[in-house]
Enzyme design. Structure first.
Site, PDB file in Angstrom:
ATOM      1  N   LYS A 140     103.943   0.691  43.668  1.00  0.00           N
ATOM      2  CA  LYS A 140     103.537   0.788  45.072  1.00  0.00           C
ATOM      3  C   LYS A 140     104.757   0.738  45.998  1.00  0.00           C
ATOM      4  CE  LYS A 140      99.002   1.239  45.442  1.00  0.00           C
ATOM      5  NZ  LYS A 140      98.583   1.358  44.073  1.00  0.00           N
ATOM      6  N   LYS A 167      97.119  10.726  35.450  1.00  0.00           N
ATOM      7  CA  LYS A 167      95.712  10.326  35.472  1.00  0.00           C
ATOM      8  C   LYS A 167      95.023  10.848  36.736  1.00  0.00           C
ATOM      9  CE  LYS A 167      94.029   5.807  36.939  1.00  0.00           C
ATOM     10  NZ  LYS A 167      93.833   4.412  36.753  1.00  0.00           N
ATOM     11  N   LYS A 198      92.767   9.629  43.360  1.00  0.00           N
ATOM     12  CA  LYS A 198      92.315  10.016  44.688  1.00  0.00           C
ATOM     13  C   LYS A 198      93.461  10.518  45.543  1.00  0.00           C
ATOM     14  CE  LYS A 198      89.984   5.925  44.368  1.00  0.00           C
ATOM     15  NZ  LYS A 198      89.171   4.773  44.741  1.00  0.00           N
TER      16      LYS A 198
END
Ligand code: TRP
Length: 341
Positions: free
Chosen positions: A118, A198, A201
């Site tokens: 992140k 993967k 969104k």
């Protein structure tokens, strides 16, 4: 039927309210939830406090929360069998998270791969909430004394943090919490339609949402990478590129009763024999995905047309969650010496 889960094994899981659900969430998390709601005492949450640790739009956060609750209901989570929670409506989550943060080292949090990812993704948005993320997640699970957590494999480090906090708490203040475990589901790794990584969104072109119609699913699959069809041999599903397509086909044909096995085998054989036609495979896959999503879409329509029913479900769940959350906080504060005993 009355909600009556108190003696059963406790399950907690949550999905971040960042966007609409896609088939990766459905296979990786929601399907696991559907299985466990039958036998266990379950709370499924929309974790909006986790969603605000990365950049977001205040104007659409509430819409996202609502959409996920409706997605949950549409997918078949049954308010008679489980509780549906909106995390920020139960302030005890943050209270417990703070209490737990006092017994856990900062250095462990800084070393977590999820935190590092992140940080790299949003270098200008490295806030305290991001570092605190796993502590809040541990508090989510511990608030309801969760034992099983149906989530994707990428969440394993966070479950490990939760277990560490549980052990530390129990050893410092007396046996209070069970050590939770991740509940595995078949579709815990759903590949991106781009052929690498993967389904996510935040990666455009990587996903199919639960509300996509057949035409949209076809279009999205059309962009998925293939090869010449003349490679031959055994298909490797974990390979990038065409492996993603085979994994998706596998996930949508691998039924418990074996009824769709022949479809997967057919394409596996054609791949081996170098006779595969990817356009045909994609067409069949689009139909399989749509067939699975169609009942969900019909149920979703019902809840969209009955917003009051949704409000009632949320309010009833909230009351039950609050009672249990307050109990845990009382116990924790007493054990930590914050309440006179
Ligand atoms: N971190 C989880 C995810 O990104 C979401 C989450 C927050 C969660 N709290 C939780 C999952 C508690 C399970 C239990 O997927």
């Amino acid at each position: 039927m009355l909600y009556s889960g108190y003696m059963k094994k406790k399950v907690y899981s949550g999905i971040r309210a960042t966007n609409r659900l896609h088939i990766g969430n459905y296979l990786g998390a929601v399907k696991g939830m559907l299985t466990v709601q039958e036998d266990y005492d379950c709370i499924f949450s929309v974790v909006d406090l986790h969603a605000i640790t990365t950049p977001y739009d205040t104007k659409i956060l509430q819409t996202n929360v609502r959409e996920i609750i409706i997605d949950y209901l549409a997918a078949g989570l049954d308010p008679k069998k489980c509780l549906l929670e909106i995390q920020s409506q139960i302030p005890e989550h943050t209270e417990l998270a703070y209490l737990l943060s006092t017994i856990y080292p900062v250095s462990r949090l800084e070393d977590l791969p999820t935190y590092k990812d992140k940080k790299a993704q949003y270098p200008k948005y490295v806030n305290m909430g991001l570092l605190f993320y796993p502590v809040l997640m541990a508090a989510d699970i511990m608030l309801y004394k969760g034992e099983l957590v149906p989530v994707g494999i990428d969440q394993e480090p966070h479950i490990e943090v939760t277990r560490e906090i549980v052990r530390k708490f129990n050893s410092m203040f007396g046996e209070t919490f069970p050590q939770p475990h991740r509940f595995n589901t078949e579709g815990e790794y759903v590949p991106s339609l781009t052929g690498n990584g993967k389904m996510s969104k935040s990666v455009e072109g990587s996903y199919i949402t639960l509300t996509d119609d057949l035409e949209t699913i076809r279009k999205r699959l059309a962009n998925a990478p293939t090869d010449s069809g003349k490679v031959g041999g055994q298909i490797e599903r974990d390979k990038e590129g065409v492996g993603a397509l085979f994994t998706l086909l596998y996930l949508f044909t691998n039924k418990q009763d074996g009824s769709l096995d022949h479809i997967y085998e057919k394409y596996e054989n054609e791949y081996r024999d170098k006779t595969i036609r990817y356009s045909q495979m994609k067409e069949e896959l689009a139909n399989l995905i749509f067939n699975e999503l169609q009942p969900l879409q019909e149920k979703r329509k019902y809840f969209e047309e009955h917003p009051q029913e949704v409000d009632e479900i949320i309010a009833e769940s909230r009351e039950k969650c609050l009672i249990r959350a307050r109990e845990t906080i009382q116990e924790v504060k007493t054990k930590m010496g914050l309440i006179y005993r």
